[in-house]
Design a protein around this motif. Sequence first.
Motif, PDB file in Angstrom:
ATOM      1  N   TYR A 139       0.836  -1.205   0.000  1.00 26.42           N
ATOM      2  CA  TYR A 139       0.000   0.000   0.000  1.00 26.42           C
ATOM      3  C   TYR A 139       0.870   1.255   0.000  1.00 26.42           C
ATOM      4  O   TYR A 139       0.642   2.186  -0.791  1.00 26.42           O
ATOM      5  N   CYS A 140       1.839   1.294   0.905  1.00 25.47           N
ATOM      6  CA  CYS A 140       2.703   2.479   0.999  1.00 25.47           C
ATOM      7  C   CYS A 140       3.381   2.774  -0.334  1.00 25.47           C
ATOM      8  O   CYS A 140       3.431   3.930  -0.788  1.00 25.47           O
ATOM      9  N   LYS A 141       3.893   1.752  -0.968  1.00 20.45           N
ATOM     10  CA  LYS A 141       4.616   1.951  -2.224  1.00 20.45           C
ATOM     11  C   LYS A 141       3.671   2.375  -3.345  1.00 20.45           C
ATOM     12  O   LYS A 141       4.029   3.205  -4.182  1.00 20.45           O
ATOM     13  N   ALA A 142       2.462   1.806  -3.344  1.00 19.30           N
ATOM     14  CA  ALA A 142       1.490   2.169  -4.380  1.00 19.30           C
ATOM     15  C   ALA A 142       0.905   3.557  -4.143  1.00 19.30           C
ATOM     16  O   ALA A 142       0.240   4.111  -5.022  1.00 19.30           O
ATOM     17  N   ARG A 143       1.147   4.116  -2.975  1.00 18.21           N
ATOM     18  CA  ARG A 143       0.727   5.486  -2.696  1.00 18.21           C
ATOM     19  C   ARG A 143       1.856   6.481  -2.950  1.00 18.21           C
ATOM     20  O   ARG A 143       1.702   7.686  -2.756  1.00 18.21           O
ATOM     21  N   GLY A 144       3.023   5.978  -3.345  1.00 17.88           N
ATOM     22  CA  GLY A 144       4.146   6.856  -3.646  1.00 17.88           C
ATOM     23  C   GLY A 144       5.058   7.114  -2.474  1.00 17.88           C
ATOM     24  O   GLY A 144       5.952   7.967  -2.556  1.00 17.88           O
ATOM     25  N   CYS A 145       4.852   6.390  -1.366  1.00 21.02           N
ATOM     26  CA  CYS A 145       5.740   6.547  -0.211  1.00 21.02           C
ATOM     27  C   CYS A 145       7.047   5.801  -0.443  1.00 21.02           C
ATOM     28  O   CYS A 145       7.104   4.839  -1.213  1.00 21.02           O
ATOM     29  N   ASN A 146       8.082   6.227   0.236  1.00 23.10           N
ATOM     30  CA  ASN A 146       9.382   5.576   0.163  1.00 23.10           C
ATOM     31  C   ASN A 146       9.443   4.550   1.292  1.00 23.10           C
ATOM     32  O   ASN A 146       9.710   4.902   2.446  1.00 23.10           O
ATOM     33  N   ALA A 147       9.166   3.304   0.989  1.00 19.91           N
ATOM     34  CA  ALA A 147       9.017   2.288   2.027  1.00 19.91           C
ATOM     35  C   ALA A 147       9.981   1.132   1.816  1.00 19.91           C
ATOM     36  O   ALA A 147      10.230   0.701   0.683  1.00 19.91           O
ATOM     37  N   LEU A 148      10.501   0.606   2.937  1.00 21.42           N
ATOM     38  CA  LEU A 148      11.408  -0.544   2.919  1.00 21.42           C
ATOM     39  C   LEU A 148      10.825  -1.625   3.827  1.00 21.42           C
ATOM     40  O   LEU A 148      10.505  -1.365   4.987  1.00 21.42           O
ATOM     41  N   PHE A 149      10.692  -2.846   3.298  1.00 19.88           N
ATOM     42  CA  PHE A 149      10.091  -3.971   4.022  1.00 19.88           C
ATOM     43  C   PHE A 149      11.164  -5.017   4.318  1.00 19.88           C
ATOM     44  O   PHE A 149      11.725  -5.616   3.407  1.00 19.88           O
ATOM     45  N   ILE A 150      11.412  -5.225   5.623  1.00 24.86           N
ATOM     46  CA  ILE A 150      12.499  -6.087   6.085  1.00 24.86           C
ATOM     47  C   ILE A 150      11.960  -7.258   6.903  1.00 24.86           C
ATOM     48  O   ILE A 150      11.075  -7.094   7.745  1.00 24.86           O
ATOM     49  N   CYS A 151      12.518  -8.444   6.671  1.00 28.53           N
ATOM     50  CA  CYS A 151      12.188  -9.611   7.486  1.00 28.53           C
ATOM     51  C   CYS A 151      13.314 -10.634   7.320  1.00 28.53           C
ATOM     52  O   CYS A 151      14.297 -10.391   6.608  1.00 28.53           O
ATOM     53  N   GLY A 152      13.181 -11.774   7.983  1.00 33.55           N
ATOM     54  CA  GLY A 152      14.183 -12.827   7.876  1.00 33.55           C
ATOM     55  C   GLY A 152      13.951 -13.872   8.940  1.00 33.55           C
ATOM     56  O   GLY A 152      13.092 -13.718   9.816  1.00 33.55           O
ATOM     57  N   THR A 153      14.702 -14.950   8.888  1.00 28.06           N
ATOM     58  CA  THR A 153      14.529 -16.020   9.861  1.00 28.06           C
ATOM     59  C   THR A 153      15.351 -15.746  11.116  1.00 28.06           C
ATOM     60  O   THR A 153      16.510 -15.345  11.052  1.00 28.06           O
ATOM     61  N   ASP A 154      14.720 -15.977  12.272  1.00 23.48           N
ATOM     62  CA  ASP A 154      15.345 -15.869  13.585  1.00 23.48           C
ATOM     63  C   ASP A 154      15.979 -17.228  13.883  1.00 23.48           C
ATOM     64  O   ASP A 154      15.271 -18.219  14.042  1.00 23.48           O
ATOM     65  N   GLU A 155      17.316 -17.286  13.974  1.00 21.62           N
ATOM     66  CA  GLU A 155      17.974 -18.584  13.905  1.00 21.62           C
ATOM     67  C   GLU A 155      18.749 -19.010  15.145  1.00 21.62           C
ATOM     68  O   GLU A 155      19.111 -20.180  15.272  1.00 21.62           O
ATOM     69  N   TYR A 156      19.014 -18.110  16.073  1.00 15.82           N
ATOM     70  CA  TYR A 156      19.780 -18.491  17.252  1.00 15.82           C
ATOM     71  C   TYR A 156      18.846 -18.982  18.367  1.00 15.82           C
ATOM     72  O   TYR A 156      17.637 -18.807  18.310  1.00 15.82           O
ATOM     73  N   GLY A 157      19.430 -19.602  19.389  1.00 13.02           N
ATOM     74  CA  GLY A 157      18.671 -19.910  20.583  1.00 13.02           C
ATOM     75  C   GLY A 157      18.471 -21.387  20.881  1.00 13.02           C
ATOM     76  O   GLY A 157      18.855 -22.278  20.116  1.00 13.02           O
ATOM     77  N   THR A 158      17.830 -21.617  22.024  1.00 13.82           N
ATOM     78  CA  THR A 158      17.611 -22.967  22.533  1.00 13.82           C
ATOM     79  C   THR A 158      16.765 -23.818  21.604  1.00 13.82           C
ATOM     80  O   THR A 158      17.051 -25.003  21.388  1.00 13.82           O
ATOM     81  N   ALA A 159      15.691 -23.216  21.072  1.00  9.50           N
ATOM     82  CA  ALA A 159      14.780 -23.997  20.230  1.00  9.50           C
ATOM     83  C   ALA A 159      15.500 -24.571  19.009  1.00  9.50           C
ATOM     84  O   ALA A 159      15.213 -25.688  18.571  1.00  9.50           O
ATOM     85  N   THR A 160      16.454 -23.815  18.467  1.00  9.86           N
ATOM     86  CA  THR A 160      17.223 -24.312  17.322  1.00  9.86           C
ATOM     87  C   THR A 160      18.108 -25.486  17.734  1.00  9.86           C
ATOM     88  O   THR A 160      18.161 -26.507  17.039  1.00  9.86           O
ATOM     89  N   GLU A 161      18.791 -25.336  18.859  1.00 11.77           N
ATOM     90  CA  GLU A 161      19.637 -26.436  19.332  1.00 11.77           C
ATOM     91  C   GLU A 161      18.807 -27.686  19.599  1.00 11.77           C
ATOM     92  O   GLU A 161      19.213 -28.809  19.270  1.00 11.77           O
ATOM     93  N   THR A 162      17.619 -27.510  20.197  1.00 20.50           N
ATOM     94  CA  THR A 162      16.753 -28.646  20.508  1.00 20.50           C
ATOM     95  C   THR A 162      16.287 -29.345  19.235  1.00 20.50           C
ATOM     96  O   THR A 162      16.338 -30.573  19.123  1.00 20.50           O
TER      97      THR A 162
END
Length: 640
Positions: free
Chosen positions: A71-94
């Motif tokens: 929506y932001c981009k189609a309205r002409g706003c300067n928008a950046l969308f960031i995400c990724g996998t959370d990979e550290y921690g106990t659950a990963t080791e388990t």
Amino acid sequence: MRDAAVDAVTDSLANVKVKSDIEFDPDVPEILPKEDQENILITSALPYVNNVPHLGNIIGSVLSADVFSRYCKARGCNALFICGTDEYGTATETKALEEGVTPKELCDKYHVIHKEVYDWFNIKFDKFGRTTTPLQTEIAQDIFMGLYDNGYLEEQSMTQLFCEQHAGFLADRFVEGTCPRCGYDDARGDQCDSCGNLLNPFELINPRCKVDGSSPVPRESNHIFLALDKLQPELEQWIQKSHESGHWSRNGKQITDSWLKEGLHPRCITRDLKWGTPVPLESYKEKVLYVWFDACIGYVSITANYTKNWRQWWRNPENVKLYQFMGKDNVPFHTVVFPSSELGTKEPWTMLHHISTTEYLQYEGGKFSKSRNIGVFGNNAKETGVPPDVWRYYLLMARPETADTIFSWRDFIFRNNNELLANLGNFVNRIVKFVNAKYDSKIPDYDTSVIDYAGFKESVDAILAQYNDALKSVHLRSGLEAALQLSARGNLFLQENKMNNTLLAEEPEKANVVVGVGLNLVYVLSAVVYPYLPDTAQGIVDQLNAPLRKIPDEFALDLLPGHMIGKAKYLFSRIDEKKEEIWRAQFGGGSQKTDDAVEKKKEDKKKRKEEKKKKRVAETATAAEAAKTEPGTATPVAAS
């Protein structure tokens, strides 16, 4: 002699008559803040890497953020969308332990799975990264040292369970035992899957190490704590200002307030693990940063992996607004822990402007469960043969914005057949087919004075205002409802003016206006559905032989007389009601066939546990008794 391909392009361009300055290009090479534009930084909660996301995970963060980003981009706003996998921690080791692989191998596997799922759902990230990168280590350690230098970190001693067999402290999920509340024998140190109660590993009866089955013993361990109590006054001032200016979602504010009301306490931000960001202190070199201190910093490091100019986004509070999307269980880490970390460094961080949180999406009245084969997970949606846009539409209509909602196969089919197909799809298909057949696909000259154009425009502008107000306020479900109102208005427009062969024969001037105005409404409709249904929007503009366009404030006649449209194609297809029972049986748990290999694995695990039980003798009772008795003067605080 002219090239035939050149002639074809020339002829095609000659047939495109669209007003200038309305075209929208969704693909930009590198997005950086601009002084003369509204700069919006968008994040969705980093999905944990140890499993396949289910529909509730998808609507709770990535899909909702994707709609707002588009929506932001189609309205002409300067928008950046960031995400990724959370990979550290106990659950990963388990999970790595369960699958017999290294944590890195597990992360590599599930990062690909997550990316494939989001790609299929048409989630258009500007960067989908990972938290296991050198830049994550660099930035997280820099924030840690900033807090350390400013006196917001302190050392405390904790009593934890220690496995003497493999010489290591056990995080909550590495401890198993009997639940003290319901007697379930395989309760974890953080929660019992049988009764659902949250637990402390010291509460378990006959605790055992998940790695080797031996009985752990209590032992002291020093850790670093973030002094949230010292930061609370400054944090509260920031929360009040951010909430008022950014209009936080109600549940986000309520959850934050509940933490503040209880009073903030120092929170442990280190763990006795191998898999994580190393603590940058010599005396703590064998420990890592706690994943929930570390994870939110992942937004910054993923941006840094997207552009070397990441500070223009994250150290620019005057010119950048940060919008964050998540389920309600993640709220405190984004409104308390991460902002406190930013404030404590005394650096000019870009901080949360608006938080959009969801409640829970239930599956047919119950919970999604991968282990019990209940519910639709990201990779299952594709198996149904239903296009991504239909899934996006249903999930967004069922978005749990203020209360839990329920995924229902009956409702899923109903909404496709009666809303997408009968409303939106019918409007577009009806007018495009009519112009294909009766006007040789060409928009005629027309005079709007032949109809009540002013009244029609006023009604459309009112819907557009409602739509834009909803999206600006991040009320995504209301925005989608407004988009459907627009297509319903289009159907009504065709019915009111009786667009058919009789109208063309008896009132050709009126027919011309209905066609010209109606196709322009289809063009506006393509823009307002784009954030929600990107494939559908592309399908509409392909039929109109026009480019993707910006989302307008007001209705205008941007497709001009003489413009040649493309051929009509169905946007949606009907789903047979019989599919309800088929899909419910397939994804409902009990009636779904369970893979023999999985069953055998469960039986083997059960046998191994029985053998370990037989080996446990008198020291089990002794260890359990010791666990209940607190040694020394330290307060027992469980590691998670």
